[in-house]
Design a protein around this motif. Structure first.
Motif, mmCIF file in Angstrom:
data_model
loop_
_atom_site.group_PDB
_atom_site.id
_atom_site.type_symbol
_atom_site.label_atom_id
_atom_site.label_comp_id
_atom_site.label_asym_id
_atom_site.label_seq_id
_atom_site.Cartn_x
_atom_site.Cartn_y
_atom_site.Cartn_z
ATOM 1 N N ASN A 188 0.827 -1.211 0.000
ATOM 2 C CA ASN A 188 0.000 0.000 0.000
ATOM 3 C C ASN A 188 0.858 1.256 0.000
ATOM 4 O O ASN A 188 0.543 2.250 -0.674
ATOM 5 N N LEU A 189 1.960 1.227 0.750
ATOM 6 C CA LEU A 189 2.848 2.380 0.821
ATOM 7 C C LEU A 189 3.484 2.656 -0.534
ATOM 8 O O LEU A 189 3.534 3.810 -0.993
ATOM 9 N N LEU A 190 3.965 1.617 -1.206
ATOM 10 C CA LEU A 190 4.602 1.793 -2.508
ATOM 11 C C LEU A 190 3.606 2.232 -3.576
ATOM 12 O O LEU A 190 3.940 3.006 -4.472
ATOM 13 N N LEU A 191 2.372 1.741 -3.464
ATOM 14 C CA LEU A 191 1.332 2.111 -4.432
ATOM 15 C C LEU A 191 0.768 3.504 -4.164
ATOM 16 O O LEU A 191 0.244 4.151 -5.071
ATOM 17 N N GLY A 192 0.872 3.946 -2.917
ATOM 18 C CA GLY A 192 0.298 5.236 -2.556
ATOM 19 C C GLY A 192 -1.197 5.192 -2.365
ATOM 20 O O GLY A 192 -1.867 6.219 -2.388
ATOM 21 N N GLU A 193 -1.753 3.985 -2.191
ATOM 22 C CA GLU A 193 -3.185 3.837 -1.947
ATOM 23 C C GLU A 193 -3.455 2.516 -1.234
ATOM 24 O O GLU A 193 -2.610 1.611 -1.230
ATOM 25 N N GLU A 194 -4.638 2.411 -0.629
ATOM 26 C CA GLU A 194 -4.986 1.215 0.148
ATOM 27 C C GLU A 194 -5.557 0.143 -0.770
ATOM 28 O O GLU A 194 -6.763 0.034 -0.951
ATOM 29 N N LYS A 195 -4.678 -0.646 -1.368
ATOM 30 C CA LYS A 195 -5.114 -1.728 -2.254
ATOM 31 C C LYS A 195 -5.286 -3.044 -1.501
ATOM 32 O O LYS A 195 -6.150 -3.851 -1.816
ATOM 33 N N ALA A 196 -4.417 -3.276 -0.537
ATOM 34 C CA ALA A 196 -4.452 -4.542 0.208
ATOM 35 C C ALA A 196 -5.089 -4.324 1.574
ATOM 36 O O ALA A 196 -4.899 -3.279 2.203
ATOM 37 N N ILE A 197 -5.850 -5.298 2.026
ATOM 38 C CA ILE A 197 -6.475 -5.231 3.343
ATOM 39 C C ILE A 197 -5.406 -5.437 4.417
ATOM 40 O O ILE A 197 -4.620 -6.388 4.344
ATOM 41 N N VAL A 198 -5.371 -4.525 5.383
ATOM 42 C CA VAL A 198 -4.395 -4.611 6.468
ATOM 43 C C VAL A 198 -5.139 -4.717 7.794
ATOM 44 O O VAL A 198 -5.949 -3.856 8.140
ATOM 45 N N THR A 199 -4.880 -5.801 8.541
ATOM 46 C CA THR A 199 -5.465 -5.969 9.878
ATOM 47 C C THR A 199 -4.404 -6.544 10.808
ATOM 48 O O THR A 199 -3.312 -6.930 10.369
ATOM 49 N N ASP A 200 -4.736 -6.639 12.080
ATOM 50 C CA ASP A 200 -3.838 -7.270 13.054
ATOM 51 C C ASP A 200 -4.008 -8.777 13.089
ATOM 52 O O ASP A 200 -3.295 -9.482 13.819
ATOM 53 N N ILE A 201 -4.955 -9.274 12.281
ATOM 54 C CA ILE A 201 -5.234 -10.710 12.276
ATOM 55 C C ILE A 201 -4.266 -11.405 11.331
ATOM 56 O O ILE A 201 -4.199 -11.082 10.144
ATOM 57 N N ALA A 202 -3.508 -12.357 11.834
ATOM 58 C CA ALA A 202 -2.561 -13.095 11.000
ATOM 59 C C ALA A 202 -3.292 -13.883 9.931
ATOM 60 O O ALA A 202 -4.325 -14.493 10.192
ATOM 61 N N GLY A 203 -2.734 -13.866 8.715
ATOM 62 C CA GLY A 203 -3.321 -14.646 7.622
ATOM 63 C C GLY A 203 -4.414 -13.914 6.866
ATOM 64 O O GLY A 203 -5.226 -14.548 6.184
ATOM 65 N N THR A 204 -4.455 -12.565 6.976
ATOM 66 C CA THR A 204 -5.496 -11.803 6.258
ATOM 67 C C THR A 204 -5.365 -11.992 4.751
ATOM 68 O O THR A 204 -6.351 -12.201 4.042
ATOM 69 N N THR A 205 -4.125 -11.889 4.237
ATOM 70 C CA THR A 205 -3.890 -12.074 2.798
ATOM 71 C C THR A 205 -3.833 -13.564 2.497
ATOM 72 O O THR A 205 -2.940 -14.269 2.984
ATOM 73 N N ARG A 206 -4.770 -14.017 1.667
ATOM 74 C CA ARG A 206 -4.819 -15.451 1.351
ATOM 75 C C ARG A 206 -4.618 -15.731 -0.126
ATOM 76 O O ARG A 206 -4.355 -16.856 -0.516
ATOM 77 N N ASP A 207 -4.765 -14.697 -0.950
ATOM 78 C CA ASP A 207 -4.598 -14.881 -2.385
ATOM 79 C C ASP A 207 -3.527 -13.906 -2.880
ATOM 80 O O ASP A 207 -2.982 -13.114 -2.114
ATOM 81 N N ILE A 208 -3.253 -13.925 -4.156
ATOM 82 C CA ILE A 208 -2.219 -13.089 -4.755
ATOM 83 C C ILE A 208 -2.822 -11.762 -5.194
ATOM 84 O O ILE A 208 -3.863 -11.720 -5.844
ATOM 85 N N LEU A 209 -2.172 -10.669 -4.817
ATOM 86 C CA LEU A 209 -2.578 -9.337 -5.259
ATOM 87 C C LEU A 209 -1.439 -8.751 -6.079
ATOM 88 O O LEU A 209 -0.308 -8.652 -5.594
ATOM 89 N N GLU A 210 -1.695 -8.390 -7.331
ATOM 90 C CA GLU A 210 -0.644 -7.919 -8.235
ATOM 91 C C GLU A 210 -0.935 -6.501 -8.701
ATOM 92 O O GLU A 210 -2.032 -6.196 -9.158
ATOM 93 N N ILE A 245 6.468 -4.930 -11.109
ATOM 94 C CA ILE A 245 5.195 -5.642 -10.997
ATOM 95 C C ILE A 245 5.181 -6.250 -9.603
ATOM 96 O O ILE A 245 5.806 -7.287 -9.347
ATOM 97 N N LEU A 246 4.514 -5.574 -8.670
ATOM 98 C CA LEU A 246 4.516 -5.986 -7.268
ATOM 99 C C LEU A 246 3.485 -7.077 -7.028
ATOM 100 O O LEU A 246 2.320 -6.940 -7.416
ATOM 101 N N VAL A 247 3.908 -8.141 -6.387
ATOM 102 C CA VAL A 247 3.019 -9.259 -6.077
ATOM 103 C C VAL A 247 3.010 -9.459 -4.562
ATOM 104 O O VAL A 247 4.034 -9.830 -3.972
ATOM 105 N N ASP A 248 1.876 -9.159 -3.933
ATOM 106 C CA ASP A 248 1.717 -9.402 -2.499
ATOM 107 C C ASP A 248 1.186 -10.817 -2.313
ATOM 108 O O ASP A 248 0.235 -11.232 -2.979
ATOM 109 N N THR A 249 1.811 -11.579 -1.431
ATOM 110 C CA THR A 249 1.465 -12.989 -1.269
ATOM 111 C C THR A 249 0.973 -13.279 0.144
ATOM 112 O O THR A 249 1.148 -12.482 1.067
ATOM 113 N N ALA A 250 0.378 -14.432 0.293
ATOM 114 C CA ALA A 250 -0.043 -14.897 1.619
ATOM 115 C C ALA A 250 1.180 -15.114 2.504
ATOM 116 O O ALA A 250 2.247 -15.506 2.025
ATOM 117 N N GLY A 251 1.028 -14.834 3.785
ATOM 118 C CA GLY A 251 2.116 -15.076 4.729
ATOM 119 C C GLY A 251 2.504 -16.543 4.740
ATOM 120 O O GLY A 251 1.639 -17.424 4.792
#
Length: 459
Positions: free
Chosen positions: A240-262, A273-279
């Motif tokens: 989100n910081l690199l993109l300059g916008e809130e594209k990915a969901i951010v929470t304190d709950i571990a495992g929030t990201t479960r799929d690939i966000l590109e 080409i930034l790829v955010d992955t599951a923890g």
């Protein structure tokens, strides 16, 4: 295509811009413009004007004015296609530009096929095939490197290098063939010793082109950058910081990201080409487990890996697994959450990972400048210097160079095995022909048509 066809197309984007350009090329280009153009204050035919001059007037469809225009007259051979060429600058609305084109087509021209203007430039000998392909690469370029590499190719830098190598190859083919035909006057004594350094030089040149081809492809198409780390390390916050916008969901709950966000970002002349992955962690959750496996797959295909570690937590088995996965890969390690009380130090993480570690805080936006500077250093200096090197960015060119390189290696081996000189010419000729394919020597019509079919109309 008939040789004397006169073609026309809109040469600008189909948007409501200020100006639209309709381009005409061919033997009858001036005949067509004479039928539809009238000057504001002259009855003189526009085709009688000097080449490379601009004229103000109107386009008529019969007795009706279509638009007020500027018309550029370009006489062969000093034109893009080496044919008589007319460019009509009209108002840029979609409807009016189409109306001008329709008027041109009604009066003797036919609609151009995709890339046909550049195809004619190639067929008429103004540019070679690699330069023609550079035109579409310039149009499609999305960063500084892609543009610079394509402009170099258009200016003939790739052609010069290929022609230089082919010149060395054909000279030696000719010498060997002549000596075999006339052994009384041309001797091949010790010729292998003379040929060996030449072959080694060609081999080294082709090897450099191949290495640069891999770099060029990455920098032209974008650096596939995979963000990895254990859950809650701050991967999505970094994205989100690199993109300059809130594209990915951010929470304190571990495992929030479960799929690939590109997502794609521009970074001082580079595309990432930034790829955010599951923890990455051991989990019994079926959905999260699929996400973790996908993360590992993307990691293996990445050009660059960003490993995000949590400074507020000790390294655990999940971190150990990630460190093992990235040990032989191009990677940057970010020690995130340095705004919190640190449990994990930069020195400890560097010793464990064997990579440079940059302390950052995605929350407070600190350390990011050092991180982006490191990416630029990794990809725009050292191995890669795009100010001086010739870069191969076209897959077709790379495949031809691989074939040529393999043939030259076979010549090298034949010399080392002390084979007769006539063995050399077979592989030398294959290398010569493969390199010729890059610049359009002896390519078949189907390949030419396939290349130009990828162009836009009007180019």
């Amino acid at each position: 295509m008939r040789d004397n066809d006169t073609i026309a197309a809109i040469a600008t984007g189909m948007t409501n811009a200020g100006i639209g350009i309709v381009r005409i090329s061919g033997d009858d280009a001036f005949l067509v413009i004479d039928r539809i153009y009238r000057a504001k204050s002259s009855d003189k035919k526009i085709s009688e004007a000097q080449s490379h001059t601009v004229h103000y007037g109107y386009i008529y469809d019969g007795d009706d004015i279509v638009d007020e225009v500027m018309v550029l007259i370009l006489k062969a051979p000093n034109t893009y296609t080496r044919e008589n060429t007319v460019e009509i600058d009209c108002h840029g609305g979609h409807f009016v530009t189409m109306k001008v084109l329709e008027t041109v087509l009604k009066n003797g021209a036919r609609a151009a096929e995709p890339g046909e203007f550049t195809k004619r430039a190639f067929l008429n000998g103004r540019i070679d095939l690699s330069q023609a392909e550079a035109v579409i690469d310039i149009i499609n370029s999305s960063n500084d490197f892609a543009l610079k590499a394509s402009v170099k190719q258009l200016n003939g830098k790739v052609s010069e290098k290929i022609k230089e190598l082919r010149g060395d190859i054909i000279y030696n083919i000719a010498f060997i063939e002549s000596a075999l035909d006339d052994p009384e006057h041309i001797s091949l004594d010790n010729y292998s010793e003379k040929l060996l350094p030449i072959i080694e030089n060609i081999e080294a040149e082709l090897d450099t082109l191949l290495k640069n081809a891999d770099n060029g492809k990455v920098l032209t198409e974008g650096i596939k950058t995979v963000i990895v780390g254990k859950p809650n390390a701050g991967k999505s916050s970094l994205l989100n910081l690199l993109l300059g916008e809130e594209k990915a969901i951010v929470t304190d709950i571990a495992g929030t990201t479960r799929d690939i966000l590109e997502e794609k970002i521009h970074l001082d002349g580079l595309d990432l080409i930034l790829v955010d992955t599951a923890g990455i962690r051991e989990t019994d959750d079926i959905v999260e487990k699929i996400g973790v496996e996908r993360a590992k797959t993307h990691l293996n295909d990445a050009d660059l890996i960003i490993y995000v570690a949590d400074a507020s937590k000790e390294l655990n088995q999940d971190d150990e697994e990630i460190i093992d996965l990235i040990k032989d890969k191009k990677a940057i390690v970010l020690l995130n959450k340095t705004d919190l009380e640190n449990v994990l130090s930069q020195e400890e993480l560097e010793n464990k990972a064997g990579k440079k570690v940059i302390p950052i805080s995605a929350k407070e936006n600190t350390g990011i400048d050092e991180f982006t500077d490191l990416i630029k250093t990794m990809f725009l200096s050292g191995e890669i210097n795009y100010n001086d090197e010739v870069f191969i960015t076209n897959l077709r060119h790379k495949e031809a160079i691989i074939e040529a390189y393999n043939s030259i290696k076979m010549v090298h081996q034949s010399i080392m095995d002390e084979m007769p000189e006539d063995f050399f010419t077979i592989d030398l000729m294959n290398a010569y022909e493969q390199l010729g394919n890059i610049i359009g020597e002896a390519v078949n019509d189907d390949l030419v048509n396939e290349i130009f079919s990828k162009f836009c109309m009007g180019k």
